[in-house]
Design a protein around this motif. Structure first.
Motif, mmCIF file in Angstrom:
data_model
loop_
_atom_site.group_PDB
_atom_site.id
_atom_site.type_symbol
_atom_site.label_atom_id
_atom_site.label_comp_id
_atom_site.label_asym_id
_atom_site.label_seq_id
_atom_site.Cartn_x
_atom_site.Cartn_y
_atom_site.Cartn_z
ATOM 1 N N VAL A 350 1.276 -1.429 -0.328
ATOM 2 C CA VAL A 350 -0.303 -0.094 -0.223
ATOM 3 C C VAL A 350 0.705 1.427 -0.373
ATOM 4 C CG1 VAL A 350 -1.931 1.251 1.441
ATOM 5 C CG2 VAL A 350 -1.628 -1.462 1.090
ATOM 6 N N LEU A 351 1.699 0.819 0.779
ATOM 7 C CA LEU A 351 2.868 2.513 0.401
ATOM 8 C C LEU A 351 3.367 2.209 -0.784
ATOM 9 C CD1 LEU A 351 4.951 1.596 4.405
ATOM 10 C CD2 LEU A 351 3.354 3.011 3.975
ATOM 11 N N ARG A 352 3.897 1.809 -0.960
ATOM 12 C CA ARG A 352 3.947 2.072 -2.438
ATOM 13 C C ARG A 352 3.586 2.516 -3.068
ATOM 14 N NH1 ARG A 352 4.616 -0.282 -7.523
ATOM 15 N NH2 ARG A 352 2.895 -2.093 -6.657
ATOM 16 N N ARG A 353 2.109 1.969 -2.966
ATOM 17 C CA ARG A 353 0.941 2.119 -4.505
ATOM 18 C C ARG A 353 0.653 4.380 -3.846
ATOM 19 N NH1 ARG A 353 -3.208 -2.094 -4.168
ATOM 20 N NH2 ARG A 353 -4.386 -0.817 -5.334
ATOM 21 N N ARG A 354 0.691 4.582 -2.212
ATOM 22 C CA ARG A 354 1.339 5.635 -2.612
ATOM 23 C C ARG A 354 2.216 6.495 -3.317
ATOM 24 N NH1 ARG A 354 -2.002 6.800 3.221
ATOM 25 N NH2 ARG A 354 -3.156 8.727 1.771
ATOM 26 N N GLY A 355 3.595 5.753 -3.528
ATOM 27 C CA GLY A 355 4.204 6.805 -3.787
ATOM 28 C C GLY A 355 5.028 7.047 -2.275
ATOM 29 N N ARG A 356 5.151 5.833 -1.664
ATOM 30 C CA ARG A 356 6.098 6.341 -0.586
ATOM 31 C C ARG A 356 6.869 4.669 -0.589
ATOM 32 N NH1 ARG A 356 1.044 6.924 4.085
ATOM 33 N NH2 ARG A 356 2.574 6.022 5.256
ATOM 34 N N THR A 357 7.781 5.433 -2.198
ATOM 35 C CA THR A 357 8.641 3.873 -2.453
ATOM 36 C C THR A 357 9.808 3.571 -0.724
ATOM 37 O OG1 THR A 357 9.968 4.818 -3.356
ATOM 38 C CG2 THR A 357 8.077 3.234 -4.274
ATOM 39 N N ASP A 358 10.491 4.718 -0.516
ATOM 40 C CA ASP A 358 11.381 4.429 0.903
ATOM 41 C C ASP A 358 10.963 4.009 1.699
ATOM 42 O OD1 ASP A 358 12.860 5.306 -1.269
ATOM 43 O OD2 ASP A 358 13.270 8.216 -0.315
ATOM 44 N N GLU A 359 9.830 4.781 1.955
ATOM 45 C CA GLU A 359 9.636 3.717 3.386
ATOM 46 C C GLU A 359 8.697 2.407 3.144
ATOM 47 O OE1 GLU A 359 5.939 4.406 6.819
ATOM 48 O OE2 GLU A 359 5.873 6.456 4.789
ATOM 49 N N ALA A 360 8.438 2.175 2.117
ATOM 50 C CA ALA A 360 7.607 0.787 1.477
ATOM 51 C C ALA A 360 8.933 -0.454 1.426
ATOM 52 C CB ALA A 360 7.737 0.540 0.676
ATOM 53 N N GLY A 361 10.270 -0.231 0.998
ATOM 54 C CA GLY A 361 11.538 -0.279 0.904
ATOM 55 C C GLY A 361 11.646 -0.913 2.060
ATOM 56 N N GLU A 362 12.360 -0.001 2.760
ATOM 57 C CA GLU A 362 13.210 -0.528 4.652
ATOM 58 C C GLU A 362 12.283 -1.482 5.679
ATOM 59 O OE1 GLU A 362 13.185 3.772 6.564
ATOM 60 O OE2 GLU A 362 14.578 4.657 4.846
ATOM 61 N N LEU A 363 10.519 -1.690 5.330
ATOM 62 C CA LEU A 363 10.083 -1.758 6.447
ATOM 63 C C LEU A 363 10.054 -3.481 5.788
ATOM 64 C CD1 LEU A 363 7.594 -1.879 7.833
ATOM 65 C CD2 LEU A 363 6.208 -2.054 6.186
ATOM 66 N N LEU A 364 10.579 -3.108 4.081
ATOM 67 C CA LEU A 364 10.473 -4.952 3.154
ATOM 68 C C LEU A 364 11.848 -5.761 3.625
ATOM 69 C CD1 LEU A 364 8.541 -4.037 -0.188
ATOM 70 C CD2 LEU A 364 8.053 -6.108 1.515
ATOM 71 N N GLY A 365 13.087 -4.737 3.348
ATOM 72 C CA GLY A 365 14.577 -4.967 3.968
ATOM 73 C C GLY A 365 14.552 -5.574 5.392
ATOM 74 N N SER A 366 13.655 -4.535 6.604
ATOM 75 C CA SER A 366 13.920 -5.542 7.247
ATOM 76 C C SER A 366 13.393 -6.859 8.067
ATOM 77 C CB SER A 366 13.903 -4.759 8.469
ATOM 78 O OG SER A 366 12.341 -3.788 8.883
ATOM 79 N N LEU A 367 12.124 -6.850 7.046
ATOM 80 C CA LEU A 367 11.409 -8.292 7.917
ATOM 81 C C LEU A 367 12.115 -9.736 6.911
ATOM 82 C CD1 LEU A 367 9.075 -9.093 5.592
ATOM 83 C CD2 LEU A 367 7.908 -7.016 6.218
ATOM 84 N N LEU A 368 12.255 -9.377 6.362
ATOM 85 C CA LEU A 368 12.578 -10.431 4.829
ATOM 86 C C LEU A 368 14.285 -11.417 5.794
ATOM 87 C CD1 LEU A 368 13.339 -8.952 1.340
ATOM 88 C CD2 LEU A 368 12.005 -10.886 2.606
ATOM 89 N N GLY A 369 14.649 -10.303 6.895
ATOM 90 C CA GLY A 369 15.918 -10.863 7.311
ATOM 91 C C GLY A 369 15.353 -12.329 8.854
ATOM 92 N N ARG A 370 13.740 -12.055 8.702
ATOM 93 C CA ARG A 370 13.057 -12.944 9.713
ATOM 94 C C ARG A 370 12.102 -13.385 9.030
ATOM 95 N NH1 ARG A 370 11.985 -7.185 11.704
ATOM 96 N NH2 ARG A 370 9.709 -7.602 10.500
ATOM 97 N N ILE A 371 11.439 -13.844 7.979
ATOM 98 C CA ILE A 371 10.852 -14.643 7.441
ATOM 99 C C ILE A 371 11.182 -15.156 5.982
ATOM 100 C CG2 ILE A 371 8.138 -13.602 7.987
ATOM 101 C CD1 ILE A 371 8.252 -12.356 5.314
ATOM 102 N N GLY A 372 10.968 -16.537 5.482
ATOM 103 C CA GLY A 372 11.591 -17.116 4.054
ATOM 104 C C GLY A 372 10.980 -18.850 4.109
ATOM 105 N N PRO A 373 12.630 -19.316 3.402
ATOM 106 C CA PRO A 373 11.623 -20.128 3.138
ATOM 107 C C PRO A 373 10.166 -21.084 3.989
ATOM 108 C CG PRO A 373 13.680 -20.122 2.523
ATOM 109 C CD PRO A 373 13.577 -19.118 3.532
ATOM 110 N N GLU A 374 11.149 -21.310 5.884
ATOM 111 C CA GLU A 374 10.545 -21.758 6.486
ATOM 112 C C GLU A 374 9.450 -21.586 7.715
ATOM 113 O OE1 GLU A 374 11.772 -25.462 6.170
ATOM 114 O OE2 GLU A 374 12.761 -24.910 5.497
ATOM 115 N N ARG A 375 9.054 -19.938 6.802
ATOM 116 C CA ARG A 375 8.629 -19.176 7.912
ATOM 117 C C ARG A 375 7.398 -18.101 6.880
ATOM 118 N NH1 ARG A 375 9.078 -15.221 11.560
ATOM 119 N NH2 ARG A 375 8.267 -16.094 13.913
ATOM 120 N N GLY A 376 6.445 -18.289 6.647
ATOM 121 C CA GLY A 376 5.772 -17.308 6.064
ATOM 122 C C GLY A 376 6.780 -16.958 4.052
ATOM 123 N N ALA A 377 6.433 -18.453 3.853
ATOM 124 C CA ALA A 377 7.203 -18.434 2.645
ATOM 125 C C ALA A 377 6.724 -17.744 1.292
ATOM 126 C CB ALA A 377 7.485 -19.883 1.925
#
Length: 479
Positions: A350-377
């Motif tokens: 939603v943030l990306r679609r509202r034009g707030r790509t920096d905020e969206a990117g920071e949010l996604l980058g931080s959570l990718l370390g916590r989810i992955g193939p074995e947890r929330g694939a």
């Protein structure tokens, strides 16, 4: 009155104990220790406890664990000691089963209020007490509670262990009693990205229920509702719609309002996929009303989550952001880490679609370390997809391709055909724009393969529909 002799007399105690099995000797020692402790607590002599039916010598032999008392002797001693026969025979406190069931109800209330750690401690205490006193009937309920706590905190392996143990303990119970454990296992596998196995567990249980004639509305509603999620993620939209229709038909016969609320929340996913966003919002509003009445804050948070998704699909991005932020705050306060991360993926979109790509990117980058193939694939793949789109917007084709490839790998591993086709289109378009036409064609073909017959290559025949009577659903009559 003549005092009792024979095996209840001291003179023949040694002979009696010699004939007993090792288990009987252990029981005799345990009972003797309890009698001794209770007699001393009450200030009774052996003679006072024994009279008028037995001798002090018999009580002495019994307390030494050299003889296992008969039922009449135990009943006499229990009456004199002011305890129940069962408490003296087993060491199990009177009314323990009732106390534990009340404690389990309180633990569920704590979980519903949002304190997962406290709830887990309460469930664990109930389980420990039930195990110590041999109350096997109470243990599955405690294990189910622990499994739900583990799901909330994202500890999927632990959740599976609890649900599997609950199911083992209920092996001799009718299948409807085991439905909650099956559903719990399936959800744990779904969250771990094992969509096919989640479907297998649920479909097998549904078929066995229907074949056995045990058409329990609550159990079937629980299982059909749980199947909608993995069906949707696998792209088996027709099967998800059929499960939703059957769940709606079963709802009037259900006795648990929380199950009905969960059904409305699950059905909303099929309505969203069909573009019926207004109807999906109505379904979610019904679920939300029920959850509010039941004070089930975790489920209420998930309603806000899905309503945010509905608004996003309808292009109402401001409302979508508000709902998703509410869901995230509620889930974070419960320390429901995995679900919080998954909401953040939706929020980032939603943030990306509202034009707030920096905020969206920071949010996604931080959570990718916590989810992955074995947890929330599936949601990890969604995060990579969004990061790919952000990279494309910035003109970084190399980074975009890397994210799309990572997403593709996660979705293929999970079998999430519903998202694979769209991702193949994005990656194919990127490859074509960068001059790699043959590679783009290969990716498009892969996507078309998933789009052509979603789910049919990985799922067996759909589970049979339950007999719903003359007023049953159209899906039931077609099956």
């Amino acid at each position: 009155m003549t005092q009792r002799t024979g095996t209840d007399g001291a003179g023949t105690a040694a002979a009696a104990v010699d004939e007993e099995s090792p288990a009987d000797r252990r029981d005799a020692a345990a009972i003797g220790a309890r009698v001794l402790r209770l007699r001393r607590e009450r200030g009774l002599t052996q003679r006072k406890l024994a009279e008028p039916a037995y001798t002090a010598a018999y009580v002495s032999t019994l307390e030494a664990g050299r003889v296992k008392p008969s039922e009449p002797a135990l009943r006499h001693l229990a009456e004199r000691l002011g305890v129940t026969y069962d408490e003296l025979a087993t060491g199990r406190p009177a009314h323990l089963a009732t106390e534990l069931r009340l404690a389990l109800t309180e633990a569920h209330g704590v979980l519903a209020a949002g304190d997962t750690a406290d709830a887990a401690g309460r469930f664990a205490d109930c389980l420990d007490r039930a195990r110590r006193h041999g109350l096997t009937a109470v243990q599955p309920a405690a294990l189910l509670g622990l499994g739900e706590c583990a799901l909330e905190s994202g500890r999927l392996d632990l959740a599976r262990e609890h649900f599997e143990e609950a199911e083992r303990l209920q092996a001799g119970e009718p299948l409807p009693r085991r439905a909650a454990a099956v559903r719990g296992r399936a959800v744990a596998h779904l969250l771990a990205g094992e969509l096919r196995y989640a479907c297998y567990l649920l479909e097998t249980a549904i078929d066995r229920l229907n074949e056995s004639g045990l058409h329990d509305p609550d159990a079937l509603l629980l299982l059909y509702s749980a199947a909608i999620g993995p069906y949707m993620d696998m792209g088996a939209h027709a099967r998800a719609a059929q499960a939703a229709e059957l769940a709606l038909a079963l709802a009037p016969g259900a006795t648990d309002p929380a199950l009905v609320a969960g059904m409305h929340r699950s059905v909303a996913r099929t309505l969203i996929a069909e573009g019926r966003t207004a109807e999906a919002d109505v379904s979610l509003a019904k679920a939300q009303e029920l959850y509010q009445g039941l004070r089930l804050s975790a489920d209420l948070a998930k309603c806000h989550w899905m309503r945010g998704y509905v608004h996003a699909q309808a292009g109402e991005l401001e409302r979508a952001e508000s709902e998703l932020r509410t869901a995230r705050a509620m889930l974070a306060s419960r320390q429901a880490a995995l679900f919080t991360d998954q909401v953040e993926v939706e929020l980032a979109d939603v943030l990306r679609r509202r034009g707030r790509t920096d905020e969206a990117g920071e949010l996604l980058g931080s959570l990718l370390g916590r989810i992955g193939p074995e947890r929330g694939a599936v949601h990890a793949a969604g995060a990579h997809r969004l990061l790919g789109l952000i990279a494309e917007d910035r003109g970084d084709a190399e980074a975009a391709e890397e994210h799309y490839v990572n997403a593709l790998s996660l979705l293929e591993r999970a079998g999430a055909a519903g998202d694979l086709a769209d991702l193949c289109r994005l990656l194919g378009d990127l490859l074509r724009r960068t001059g790699r036409v043959e590679a783009a064609l290969d990716v498009y073909r892969t996507g078309l393969g998933h789009r052509a017959a979603p789910g049919t290559t990985t799922l067996g025949p759909a589970p049979a529909a339950p007999p719903l009577g003359a007023g049953g659903s159209r899906a039931a009559r077609r099956a």
